[in-house]
Design a protein around this motif. Structure first.
Motif, PDB file in Angstrom:
ATOM      1  N   GLU A   1      40.964  37.183  48.370  1.00 39.79           N
ATOM      2  CA  GLU A   1      41.697  36.652  47.239  1.00 39.79           C
ATOM      3  C   GLU A   1      41.817  35.137  47.318  1.00 39.79           C
ATOM      4  O   GLU A   1      41.837  34.558  48.408  1.00 39.79           O
ATOM      5  CB  GLU A   1      43.101  37.251  47.173  1.00 39.79           C
ATOM      6  CG  GLU A   1      43.132  38.760  47.057  1.00 39.79           C
ATOM      7  CD  GLU A   1      44.547  39.292  46.981  1.00 39.79           C
ATOM      8  OE1 GLU A   1      45.375  38.681  46.255  1.00 39.79           O
ATOM      9  OE2 GLU A   1      44.838  40.304  47.638  1.00 39.79           O
TER      10      GLU A   1
ATOM     11  N   LEU B   1      44.209  34.035  39.440  1.00 40.05           N
ATOM     12  CA  LEU B   1      43.854  34.633  40.712  1.00 40.05           C
ATOM     13  C   LEU B   1      42.464  35.249  40.637  1.00 40.05           C
ATOM     14  O   LEU B   1      42.075  35.799  39.613  1.00 40.05           O
ATOM     15  CB  LEU B   1      44.862  35.712  41.113  1.00 40.05           C
ATOM     16  CG  LEU B   1      46.340  35.311  41.140  1.00 40.05           C
ATOM     17  CD1 LEU B   1      47.185  36.478  41.639  1.00 40.05           C
ATOM     18  CD2 LEU B   1      46.552  34.082  42.004  1.00 40.05           C
ATOM     19  N   SER B   2      41.737  35.164  41.744  1.00 39.31           N
ATOM     20  CA  SER B   2      40.433  35.785  41.861  1.00 39.31           C
ATOM     21  C   SER B   2      40.416  36.683  43.084  1.00 39.31           C
ATOM     22  O   SER B   2      41.094  36.416  44.077  1.00 39.31           O
ATOM     23  CB  SER B   2      39.322  34.737  41.984  1.00 39.31           C
ATOM     24  OG  SER B   2      39.258  33.913  40.848  1.00 39.31           O
ATOM     25  N   CYS B   3      39.620  37.739  43.017  1.00 37.99           N
ATOM     26  CA  CYS B   3      39.450  38.651  44.138  1.00 37.99           C
ATOM     27  C   CYS B   3      37.990  39.080  44.162  1.00 37.99           C
ATOM     28  O   CYS B   3      37.521  39.731  43.223  1.00 37.99           O
ATOM     29  CB  CYS B   3      40.374  39.859  43.994  1.00 37.99           C
ATOM     30  SG  CYS B   3      40.181  41.113  45.278  1.00 37.99           S
TER      31      CYS B   3
ATOM     32  N   TRP C   1      45.955  45.234  40.383  1.00 41.27           N
ATOM     33  CA  TRP C   1      46.724  44.127  40.930  1.00 41.27           C
ATOM     34  C   TRP C   1      48.135  44.618  41.226  1.00 41.27           C
ATOM     35  O   TRP C   1      48.783  45.213  40.362  1.00 41.27           O
ATOM     36  CB  TRP C   1      46.784  42.940  39.965  1.00 41.27           C
ATOM     37  CG  TRP C   1      45.512  42.165  39.866  1.00 41.27           C
ATOM     38  CD1 TRP C   1      44.558  42.259  38.910  1.00 41.27           C
ATOM     39  CD2 TRP C   1      45.064  41.144  40.780  1.00 41.27           C
ATOM     40  NE1 TRP C   1      43.535  41.377  39.148  1.00 41.27           N
ATOM     41  CE2 TRP C   1      43.821  40.676  40.297  1.00 41.27           C
ATOM     42  CE3 TRP C   1      45.594  40.582  41.945  1.00 41.27           C
ATOM     43  CZ2 TRP C   1      43.100  39.670  40.945  1.00 41.27           C
ATOM     44  CZ3 TRP C   1      44.873  39.593  42.591  1.00 41.27           C
ATOM     45  CH2 TRP C   1      43.641  39.150  42.084  1.00 41.27           C
TER      46      TRP C   1
ATOM     47  N   THR D   1      33.800  40.877  41.231  1.00 38.69           N
ATOM     48  CA  THR D   1      35.009  40.075  41.207  1.00 38.69           C
ATOM     49  C   THR D   1      35.943  40.533  40.091  1.00 38.69           C
ATOM     50  O   THR D   1      35.496  40.902  39.002  1.00 38.69           O
ATOM     51  CB  THR D   1      34.672  38.589  41.025  1.00 38.69           C
ATOM     52  OG1 THR D   1      33.864  38.152  42.126  1.00 38.69           O
ATOM     53  CG2 THR D   1      35.935  37.743  40.985  1.00 38.69           C
TER      54      THR D   1
ATOM     55  N   TYR E   1      48.360  41.185  45.515  1.00 34.61           N
ATOM     56  CA  TYR E   1      47.284  41.895  46.196  1.00 34.61           C
ATOM     57  C   TYR E   1      46.342  42.528  45.181  1.00 34.61           C
ATOM     58  O   TYR E   1      46.794  43.134  44.205  1.00 34.61           O
ATOM     59  CB  TYR E   1      47.830  43.018  47.083  1.00 34.61           C
ATOM     60  CG  TYR E   1      48.765  42.578  48.177  1.00 34.61           C
ATOM     61  CD1 TYR E   1      48.284  42.280  49.442  1.00 34.61           C
ATOM     62  CD2 TYR E   1      50.134  42.481  47.954  1.00 34.61           C
ATOM     63  CE1 TYR E   1      49.136  41.890  50.453  1.00 34.61           C
ATOM     64  CE2 TYR E   1      50.998  42.092  48.956  1.00 34.61           C
ATOM     65  CZ  TYR E   1      50.490  41.804  50.213  1.00 34.61           C
ATOM     66  OH  TYR E   1      51.351  41.417  51.216  1.00 34.61           O
ATOM     67  N   CYS E   2      45.047  42.428  45.423  1.00 32.89           N
ATOM     68  CA  CYS E   2      44.076  43.173  44.636  1.00 32.89           C
ATOM     69  C   CYS E   2      43.681  44.440  45.381  1.00 32.89           C
ATOM     70  O   CYS E   2      43.769  44.518  46.611  1.00 32.89           O
ATOM     71  CB  CYS E   2      42.838  42.329  44.333  1.00 32.89           C
ATOM     72  SG  CYS E   2      41.959  41.700  45.778  1.00 32.89           S
TER      73      CYS E   2
ATOM     74  N   GLY F   1      42.962  43.449  49.250  1.00 33.03           N
ATOM     75  CA  GLY F   1      42.871  42.056  49.610  1.00 33.03           C
ATOM     76  C   GLY F   1      43.948  41.664  50.599  1.00 33.03           C
ATOM     77  O   GLY F   1      44.881  42.431  50.884  1.00 33.03           O
TER      78      GLY F   1
ATOM     79  N   THR G   1      47.840  36.882  48.331  1.00 33.48           N
ATOM     80  CA  THR G   1      47.942  35.455  48.064  1.00 33.48           C
ATOM     81  C   THR G   1      49.320  35.162  47.482  1.00 33.48           C
ATOM     82  O   THR G   1      49.814  35.892  46.616  1.00 33.48           O
ATOM     83  CB  THR G   1      46.815  34.975  47.126  1.00 33.48           C
ATOM     84  OG1 THR G   1      46.877  33.548  46.988  1.00 33.48           O
ATOM     85  CG2 THR G   1      46.906  35.622  45.751  1.00 33.48           C
TER      86      THR G   1
END
Length: 129
Positions: free
Chosen positions: A6, A20-22, A38, A79, A96-97, A120, A123
């Motif tokens: 993440e 946010l990216s995962c 998420w 992603t 969290y993803c 993940g 973050t």
């Protein structure tokens, strides 16, 4: 073995935005047939579901973030994203993803079942007023 990494968390003023990216790595068979989720965990509280993006690209959100958060996926990049707008102090949490589901490999290939439930590392998102 699947790993989710993440990024995009940080400190933001109330009313601001974060994305946010995962990204998933490893061998994932038919990721387009899996669900992304998420979750978030505020300090002192339990982890709770925030958003889901289904295999067919449909989405679902908890009531408290509807109209402010938007989840999307790019399966070509393995992603998932969470665009967060008009952030509030109550959004402060570790996010969290999660990638979850079952896919199947059919004949003429050797039949196989693939099960996924990966998380993940989390973050931190902090929103100050």
């Amino acid at each position: 073995q699947v790993q989710l990494v993440e990024s995009g968390g940080g400190l933001v003023q109330a009313g601001g935005s974060l994305r946010l990216s995962c990204a998933a790595s490893g061998n994932i068979f038919k990721i387009n047939e899996l669900e992304w989720h998420w979750y978030r965990q505020p300090p002192g509280k339990q982890r709770a579901l925030v958003a889901t993006i289904f295999a067919g690209d449909g989405t679902d959100y908890v009531d408290s973030v509807k109209g402010r958060f938007s989840a999307s996926r790019d399966d070509s990049k393995n992603t998932v994203y969470l665009q967060m707008d008009n952030l509030e102090p109550e959004d402060t949490a570790v996010y969290y993803c999660n990638l979850r589901g079952t896919t199947w490999r059919d004949p003429p290939a050797r039949p196989a079942k693939f099960e996924y439930d990966s998380w993940g590392q989390g973050t931190q998102v902090t929103v100050v007023s």
